[in-house]
Design a protein around this motif. Structure first.
Motif, short mmCIF file in Angstrom:
data_model
loop_
_atom_site.label_atom_id
_atom_site.label_comp_id
_atom_site.label_asym_id
_atom_site.label_seq_id
_atom_site.Cartn_x
_atom_site.Cartn_y
_atom_site.Cartn_z
N ASP A 190 6.43 36.89 -28.21
CA ASP A 190 6.94 36.67 -29.56
C ASP A 190 8.39 37.16 -29.69
O ASP A 190 8.73 38.25 -29.24
CB ASP A 190 6.07 37.41 -30.58
N SER A 191 9.20 36.35 -30.34
CA SER A 191 10.62 36.67 -30.44
C SER A 191 10.93 37.64 -31.57
O SER A 191 12.05 38.14 -31.67
CB SER A 191 11.43 35.39 -30.65
N LYS A 192 9.94 37.92 -32.44
CA LYS A 192 10.15 38.84 -33.55
C LYS A 192 8.97 39.80 -33.63
O LYS A 192 7.84 39.44 -33.32
CB LYS A 192 10.30 38.07 -34.87
N ALA A 193 9.25 41.03 -34.06
CA ALA A 193 8.20 42.05 -34.17
C ALA A 193 8.50 42.96 -35.34
O ALA A 193 9.66 43.22 -35.67
CB ALA A 193 8.09 42.86 -32.89
N GLU A 227 13.46 40.49 -31.76
CA GLU A 227 14.20 40.84 -32.98
C GLU A 227 13.33 41.70 -33.89
O GLU A 227 12.18 41.36 -34.17
CB GLU A 227 14.62 39.56 -33.70
N TYR A 228 13.88 42.79 -34.36
CA TYR A 228 13.19 43.68 -35.31
C TYR A 228 13.14 43.04 -36.69
O TYR A 228 14.14 42.53 -37.19
CB TYR A 228 13.93 45.02 -35.37
N VAL A 229 11.96 43.06 -37.31
CA VAL A 229 11.77 42.57 -38.67
C VAL A 229 11.36 43.75 -39.55
O VAL A 229 10.36 44.43 -39.27
CB VAL A 229 10.68 41.47 -38.73
N LYS A 230 12.11 44.01 -40.58
CA LYS A 230 11.80 45.13 -41.47
C LYS A 230 10.50 44.86 -42.23
O LYS A 230 10.30 43.77 -42.78
CB LYS A 230 12.94 45.33 -42.46
N ALA A 231 9.62 45.86 -42.27
CA ALA A 231 8.36 45.74 -43.00
C ALA A 231 7.88 47.12 -43.40
O ALA A 231 8.18 48.11 -42.73
CB ALA A 231 7.30 45.03 -42.16
#
Length: 348
Positions: free
Chosen positions: A63-66, A154-158
């Motif tokens: 996965d390209s985003k996490a 890529e880091y995803v803010k959550a």
């Protein structure tokens, strides 16, 4: 003199024991604390084992985003059965050694023979706060080791809060997360907030007010409740995840039920795997996996929980006393699915 030596020796032993105890409490170091871990993976210090056999893997994807507290899928395809995966993060010490078992057999085609597909779920730390590069190698049954492969993430803010419920799915579909609170309130894309939160009260009071501005709507999202609604209406964002979190001041005591729904099957030619994690006070307390098979139909009738897939339930023994749910949101909210996605993404 003898007593002084004994006293020094006692202090020395205590220091050694203390140091060893600290190591035991954080044996997997920065890799697990800030980045990734793998269920049943064996942590090893040092660098990834690296070999030269380039024929072990036909293809691989990650996965390209996490996002923090989530999961990610690593998929490996090979013409032979594999033995181990070694996985780490670039410029971070240590790696996890993972036994590869129970591959999915991919039938042969007119162009290629049968192959083995391995799907590994990588657990993402709640402390993740930046992009990273996943690195991994493969070991065959006869001990051959592959070169090092890498995938940029890529880091995803959550939000994580005191209680986090995260859904991850492995391809670009519109899969929705629904979390039922102990009082019966259901948090989802059209009712984003816990029933005892300030945001919920505002949502109720604003629902039928046509004078509420976009800025006022935007001010609600991302502070608590559902803050990630991915691929809404097959408007693909590549996150492939949904996330609900609670802070202490709005978390209820009692039993929670968690459901998923394939709202829109954006590509019915492929199946969709998913995993749900529940993390309470930094520790995973529940987890379950499932699949929507090839050709599964999208289900837009999601107001009735009986039409959804129940994935798991869990109980929290402390928090606010549950009262009868006051959810009175109208069907108008269904029209806001795309708009909610837009607002949530703008706040991330």
């Amino acid at each position: 003199m003898k007593s002084i030596k004994n006293l020094f020796g006692l202090f020395f032993c205590m220091a050694v024991i203390s140091a060893c105890g600290n190591d035991d409490g954080d044996t997997n170091g920065v890799l697990e604390k800030n980045f990734i871990s793998v269920e049943n993976g064996e942590y090893n210090e040092g660098s990834l084992p690296v070999g030269t056999n380039e024929n072990l893997i036909e293809s691989a994807s990650f996965d390209s985003k996490a996002l923090p507290g989530g999961s990610s899928y690593l998929e490996l395809n090979s013409t032979e059965e594999l033995d181990y995966l070694n996985v780490s993060v670039k410029d971070v010490s240590g790696y996890f050694k993972v036994k590869l078992e129970n591959p999915e057999i991919v039938p042969p085609t007119s162009r290629v023979g049968s192959s083995y597909r391995y799907t590994i779920i990588i657990t993402i730390s709640q402390n993740l706060e930046k992009d990273f590069t996943l690195e991994y190698t493969i070991v065959s049954k006869n001990g051959d080791v592959s070169p090092k492969y890498s995938s940029d993430v890529e880091y995803v803010k959550a939000g994580t809060g005191v209680l986090q419920v995260n859904l991850k799915f492995n391809n670009e579909k519109d899969v929705d997360l629904h979390v039922e609170e102990p009082d019966g309130n259901v948090i989802n894309y059209w009712n984003c907030f816990p029933s005892q939160s300030e945001e919920y009260e505002k949502l109720l009071s604003w629902e039928d007010d046509d004078n509420i501005t976009e800025e006022q709507w935007e001010s609600l999202f991302g502070r608590v409740g559902l803050d990630i609604d991915s691929n809404a209406g097959c408007d693909i964002d590549g996150i492939n995840s949904e996330n609900v979190f609670f802070e202490k001041d709005c978390m209820q005591k009692g039993k929670y039920n968690v459901y998923v729904n394939l709202f829109d099957n954006c590509d019915p030619r492929i199946a969709t795997d998913y995993v749900v994690r529940v993390i309470y006070k930094g520790k995973e307390i529940a987890k379950n996996e499932g699949r929507f098979e090839i050709g599964a139909e999208g289900n837009g009738d999601d107001e009735n929980l009986a039409n959804l897939v129940k994935v798991l339930d869990f109980t929290i023994d402390e928090g606010l006393q549950a009262v009868k749910s006051r959810t009175e949101l109208s069907g108008r909210a269904h029209l806001l699915k795309g708009e909610f996605k837009m607002l949530i993404n703008k706040n991330n």
